[in-house]
Enzyme design. Structure first.
Site, PDB file in Angstrom:
ATOM      1  N   GLY A   1      39.778  41.404  42.169  1.00  0.00           N
ATOM      2  CA  GLY A   1      38.790  40.797  42.601  1.00  0.00           C
ATOM      3  C   GLY A   1      37.600  40.397  41.479  1.00  0.00           C
ATOM      4  O   GLY A   1      36.700  39.993  42.014  1.00  0.00           O
TER       5      GLY A   1
ATOM      6  N   ALA B   1      45.935  39.753  40.103  1.00  0.00           N
ATOM      7  CA  ALA B   1      44.746  40.258  40.133  1.00  0.00           C
ATOM      8  C   ALA B   1      43.875  39.790  38.816  1.00  0.00           C
ATOM      9  O   ALA B   1      44.475  39.403  37.917  1.00  0.00           O
ATOM     10  CB  ALA B   1      44.808  41.678  39.959  1.00  0.00           C
ATOM     11  N   GLY B   2      42.704  39.193  39.453  1.00  0.00           N
ATOM     12  CA  GLY B   2      41.885  38.635  38.634  1.00  0.00           C
ATOM     13  C   GLY B   2      41.655  37.467  38.107  1.00  0.00           C
ATOM     14  O   GLY B   2      40.696  36.812  37.739  1.00  0.00           O
TER      15      GLY B   2
ATOM     16  N   ASN C   1      43.993  35.813  45.791  1.00  0.00           N
ATOM     17  CA  ASN C   1      43.302  36.170  47.059  1.00  0.00           C
ATOM     18  C   ASN C   1      41.847  36.059  47.038  1.00  0.00           C
ATOM     19  O   ASN C   1      41.247  35.133  47.306  1.00  0.00           O
ATOM     20  CB  ASN C   1      43.601  37.971  47.254  1.00  0.00           C
ATOM     21  CG  ASN C   1      43.115  38.031  48.519  1.00  0.00           C
ATOM     22  OD1 ASN C   1      43.318  39.446  49.093  1.00  0.00           O
ATOM     23  ND2 ASN C   1      42.614  37.295  49.397  1.00  0.00           N
ATOM     24  N   THR C   2      41.049  36.884  46.199  1.00  0.00           N
ATOM     25  CA  THR C   2      39.578  36.624  46.257  1.00  0.00           C
ATOM     26  C   THR C   2      39.045  35.257  46.008  1.00  0.00           C
ATOM     27  O   THR C   2      38.052  35.112  46.585  1.00  0.00           O
ATOM     28  CB  THR C   2      38.839  37.831  45.396  1.00  0.00           C
ATOM     29  OG1 THR C   2      39.627  39.123  45.628  1.00  0.00           O
ATOM     30  CG2 THR C   2      37.478  37.701  45.546  1.00  0.00           C
TER      31      THR C   2
ATOM     32  N   LYS D   1      55.231  45.183  48.450  1.00  0.00           N
ATOM     33  CA  LYS D   1      54.499  45.230  47.110  1.00  0.00           C
ATOM     34  C   LYS D   1      53.899  46.593  47.080  1.00  0.00           C
ATOM     35  O   LYS D   1      53.013  46.900  47.797  1.00  0.00           O
ATOM     36  CB  LYS D   1      53.282  44.191  47.592  1.00  0.00           C
ATOM     37  CG  LYS D   1      52.438  43.876  46.148  1.00  0.00           C
ATOM     38  CD  LYS D   1      51.314  42.801  46.210  1.00  0.00           C
ATOM     39  CE  LYS D   1      50.576  42.864  44.930  1.00  0.00           C
ATOM     40  NZ  LYS D   1      49.043  43.040  45.012  1.00  0.00           N
TER      41      LYS D   1
END
Length: 271
Positions: free
Chosen positions: A170, A196-197, A218-219, A109
């Site tokens: 995040g 992301a986001g 993830n976050t 990645k």
């Protein structure tokens, strides 16, 4: 019944010729412990797990402070090393080579974000690194801004996917770049994975309804009060979004339209 229907209609995601039943990719940062991270991966049903190389012990010396790889079963998950922390193409390429030399898969990645405040990817360095890594035989999954021109150029270099951000890493702000992502999806010759986001399961479902091949989260899972439960919620939302996309979404209408017209009944002559 739902599980039976899913089993009867396989819909794998194919990346670089390899099929994956799950379209949910998971990151491994920000979890309160490696044990919770591991159980969340299981709850998510994911098959691709990304790990920042700077957090992994590649020395073979069993560093207890960098032992995240001990909690990820390589027989169960495709380990996707990422170059997070690289500021330049040269740094990213070095990290990828290090991972390969340490016995990790040749999947990478590609992340290059030199600005520590906003963590936005560097398009020039990303394209440069992608060209080198593809030439060296890596399967490259680049993290990029939602830039349709860059996405096309990366596809032309031979990357395996493009991974546009929905909003900054995040931030949990969702699909702020949805119109650009839509263009990328329309022009794509490789799977588009929104990265992301994404902060809620509904946002993940939205990305899948748009036509994304998958999402990376993830976050939103890692910092949830109950990460394992949130991981399962994302698992279900990705399935629901994909099923809705395949079913054919109803177009929005400007005016109301009765679902059960009563005209004939009201004006029927009963005399």
């Amino acid at each position: 019944m739902v599980n039976a229907l899913i089993a009867e209609v396989p819909d794998p995601m194919t990346i670089a010729g390899r099929e994956f039943d799950s379209r949910l990719l998971l990151g491994t940062g920000k979890f309160s412990s490696n044990e919770i991270m591991s159980s969340s991966l299981s709850a998510a049903g994911t098959e691709i797990v990304t790990v920042a190389l700077r957090r992994a012990d590649l020395t073979g010396k069993s560093d207890p402070f960098a032992n995240i790889l001990d909690f990820i079963d390589p027989e169960k998950y495709l380990l996707l090393p990422n170059t997070s922390g690289a500021n330049t193409a040269d740094e990213a390429v070095r990290l990828a080579r290090l991972a390969l030399a340490a016995g990790l898969p040749n999947w990478i990645k590609l992340e290059i974000h030199p600005d520590p405040t906003h963590l936005l990817p560097d398009p020039i360095e990303t394209l440069k690194a992608a060209k080198t890594l593809v030439e060296e035989g890596f399967i490259v999954l680049p993290y990029i801004n939602a830039d349709p021109v860059l996405a096309k150029r990366l596809q032309d270099t031979g990357v395996a996917t493009v991974m546009p951000l929905g909003s900054p890493i995040g931030s949990n702000q969702g699909l702020l770049t949805r119109h650009q992502i839509q263009i990328i999806i329309e022009q794509a010759t490789v799977p588009v994975i929104v990265d992301a986001g994404i902060g809620t399961p509904s946002q993940a479902a939205d990305a899948m309804e748009m036509g994304a091949a998958g999402v990376l989260v993830n976050t939103a899972i890692a910092i949830a009060e109950k990460p394992e439960k949130m991981a399962n919620a994302f698992r279900l939302s990705v399935i629901a979004g994909r099923e809705a996309r395949l079913a054919g979404l109803a177009a929005a209408q400007e005016k109301a339209a009765a679902t059960s017209p009563l005209t004939t009944f009201l004006y029927q002559d009963n005399s």
